[in-house]
Design an enzyme around this catalytic site. Structure first.
Site, mmCIF file in Angstrom:
data_model
loop_
_atom_site.group_PDB
_atom_site.id
_atom_site.type_symbol
_atom_site.label_atom_id
_atom_site.label_comp_id
_atom_site.label_asym_id
_atom_site.label_seq_id
_atom_site.Cartn_x
_atom_site.Cartn_y
_atom_site.Cartn_z
ATOM 1 C CE1 TYR A 10 -4.255 -2.093 5.471
ATOM 2 C CE2 TYR A 10 -2.936 -0.158 4.980
ATOM 3 C CZ TYR A 10 -3.787 -1.172 4.565
ATOM 4 O OH TYR A 10 -4.142 -1.247 3.235
ATOM 5 C CB SER B 268 -0.833 -0.029 1.290
ATOM 6 O OG SER B 268 -1.387 1.235 1.598
HETATM 7 P P1 NAD Z 1 -11.794 -6.231 1.177
HETATM 8 O O1 NAD Z 1 -12.260 -6.011 2.564
HETATM 9 O O2 NAD Z 1 -12.726 -5.972 0.050
HETATM 10 O O3 NAD Z 1 -11.244 -7.729 1.031
HETATM 11 C C1 NAD Z 1 -10.403 -8.329 1.978
HETATM 12 C C2 NAD Z 1 -10.650 -9.831 1.964
HETATM 13 O O4 NAD Z 1 -9.739 -10.453 2.898
HETATM 14 C C3 NAD Z 1 -12.079 -10.198 2.406
HETATM 15 O O5 NAD Z 1 -12.709 -11.023 1.431
HETATM 16 C C4 NAD Z 1 -11.855 -10.937 3.714
HETATM 17 O O6 NAD Z 1 -12.800 -11.967 3.959
HETATM 18 C C5 NAD Z 1 -10.444 -11.500 3.509
HETATM 19 N N1 NAD Z 1 -9.895 -11.886 4.816
HETATM 20 C C6 NAD Z 1 -9.780 -11.112 5.912
HETATM 21 N N2 NAD Z 1 -9.356 -11.852 6.952
HETATM 22 C C7 NAD Z 1 -9.173 -13.120 6.505
HETATM 23 C C8 NAD Z 1 -8.750 -14.330 7.111
HETATM 24 N N3 NAD Z 1 -8.456 -14.421 8.409
HETATM 25 N N4 NAD Z 1 -8.691 -15.438 6.346
HETATM 26 C C9 NAD Z 1 -9.034 -15.393 5.027
HETATM 27 N N5 NAD Z 1 -9.444 -14.266 4.408
HETATM 28 C C10 NAD Z 1 -9.520 -13.148 5.138
HETATM 29 O O7 NAD Z 1 -10.476 -5.362 1.038
HETATM 30 P P2 NAD Z 1 -9.666 -4.813 -0.227
HETATM 31 O O8 NAD Z 1 -9.826 -3.356 -0.238
HETATM 32 O O9 NAD Z 1 -9.943 -5.606 -1.449
HETATM 33 O O10 NAD Z 1 -8.189 -5.071 0.280
HETATM 34 C C11 NAD Z 1 -7.397 -6.133 -0.168
HETATM 35 C C12 NAD Z 1 -5.948 -5.839 0.163
HETATM 36 O O11 NAD Z 1 -5.540 -4.661 -0.514
HETATM 37 C C13 NAD Z 1 -5.673 -5.611 1.648
HETATM 38 O O12 NAD Z 1 -4.440 -6.222 1.996
HETATM 39 C C14 NAD Z 1 -5.562 -4.113 1.741
HETATM 40 O O13 NAD Z 1 -4.738 -3.706 2.815
HETATM 41 C C15 NAD Z 1 -4.925 -3.778 0.419
HETATM 42 N N6 NAD Z 1 -5.104 -2.402 -0.013
HETATM 43 C C16 NAD Z 1 -6.361 -1.906 -0.204
HETATM 44 C C17 NAD Z 1 -6.510 -0.595 -0.605
HETATM 45 C C18 NAD Z 1 -7.862 -0.013 -0.840
HETATM 46 O O14 NAD Z 1 -7.930 1.186 -1.032
HETATM 47 N N7 NAD Z 1 -8.933 -0.775 -0.862
HETATM 48 C C19 NAD Z 1 -5.382 0.209 -0.826
HETATM 49 C C20 NAD Z 1 -4.109 -0.323 -0.624
HETATM 50 C C21 NAD Z 1 -3.995 -1.633 -0.222
#
Ligand code: NAD
Length: 287
Positions: free
Chosen positions: A181, A168
């Site tokens: 985080y 990120s």
């Molecule tokens: P999201 O909440 O849509 O998806 C996250 C997924 O991780 C969910 O389906 C959840 O069930 C799964 N998860 C969480 N805990 C779990 C566990 N114990 N076992 C198995 N699965 C588990 O989030 P997202 O926005 O798609 O984020 C995905 C990744 O991208 C994350 O690592 C987040 O930090 C990173 N990220 C997101 C953004 C953003 O703006 N959305 C920006 C930078 C980085």
């Protein structure tokens, strides 16, 4: 204070959005494990890799989410299969079993560590259970999955494979109240470099760093922030979230998915230990 003309939901995924590359390993015999495949960026990455002909083992604790990902892959009529592999990434035994299931569907060469979550709290009040949960899912699980995937890549005839880790902008700089985080996202860049150091060139590690993406993790925070600050949802996105960026639009999940496809492909051959910083100018510019 909703803004009527302001769209936060990602548009429906179409074939045109997905980067499709020619690669000798992008076939149904090759398996890519994608964690977090039940939502957001993980779902888009699972569908995008299946659109590239790979067999995808989608790992998530959310079984309904995984089923929706399969439905999205079917709607798009992708050539690759999406295999649902429910698993809780805080459990070491479930992680090991998930890799075994994935390996029963073909040759495991790729791993996308995407599952994640956020917790907001000042450091002095940060609940240690939350620190443990975030680092279990975003540091320990990616480490363990890599540990179990590497032997599969090494057992192939050419040793070609890659681990892509979802970092990120918070893997580059810090803002307040996100200590667990930020610690995790910096760690994922370290893990990527450690894999590169051991991978002898054919097995690669890389990370992906983006700003704000239209996923439930982010979108669900917007109405609350708007209410708390007494501003519109558009102002939350453009001034609060993207205030530091030059591109004043959030990314679509598929745009992040395409980075994993590029990184895994032969076109990513020299991406090894490096980071794909696709942040709209967020991190490297200053007004
Ligand atoms: P999201 O909440 O849509 O998806 C996250 C997924 O991780 C969910 O389906 C959840 O069930 C799964 N998860 C969480 N805990 C779990 C566990 N114990 N076992 C198995 N699965 C588990 O989030 P997202 O926005 O798609 O984020 C995905 C990744 O991208 C994350 O690592 C987040 O930090 C990173 N990220 C997101 C953004 C953003 O703006 N959305 C920006 C930078 C980085």
């Amino acid at each position: 204070m909703a803004d009527d003309d302001f769209e936060l939901e990602p548009p429906e995924l179409t074939e045109d959005d997905v980067l499709v590359l020619e690669d000798p390993h992008f076939t149904g015999d090759t398996v890519a494990i994608v964690t977090g495949a039940g939502s957001g960026i993980g779902r888009a990455t699972a569908v995008a890799l299946a659109a590239n002909g790979l067999t995808v083992a989608g790992v998530d604790v959310d079984e309904e989410g995984l089923a929706e990902t399969s439905a999205e892959a079917t709607d798009l009529d992708v050539p690759g299969e999406h295999v649902e592999v429910p698993a809780d990434l805080t459990e070491g035994a479930e992680i090991e079993a998930a890799v075994e299931v994935a390996a029963s569907h073909g040759t495991v060469r790729y791993l996308a560590n995407i599952a994640g979550m956020q917790h907001i709290s000042p450091l002095a009040e940060f609940p240690v259970e939350k620190y443990d949960l975030l680092t279990d899912v975003m540091v320990r699980a990616p480490f363990l999955l890599s540990k179990h995937v590497v032997p599969h890549v090494e057992a192939t005839d050419d040793g070609v494979g890659a681990v892509g880790n979802m970092s990120s902008v918070h893997g580059h700089y810090a803002t307040k109240d996100k200590a667990a985080y930020i610690t995790s996202k910096f760690a994922l860049r370290g893990l990527s470099q450690a894999i590169a150091a051991e991978g002898e060139g054919s097995l690669r590690g890389f990370s992906v760093s983006v700003g704000y993406v239209k996923t439930p993790l982010v979108v669900d925070q917007i109405p609350d922030t708007a209410r708390e600050r007494g501003i519109s949802e558009r102002e939350v996105v453009e001034d609060v979230m993207l205030g530091q960026a030059r591109t004043k639009e959030m990314m679509e999940p598929v745009e992040v998915a395409n980075l994993f496809t590029l990184g895994f492909s032969r076109h990513g051959r020299h991406l090894n230990g490096g980071d794909l910083l696709w942040d709209g100018g967020y991190t490297l510019t200053y007004e």
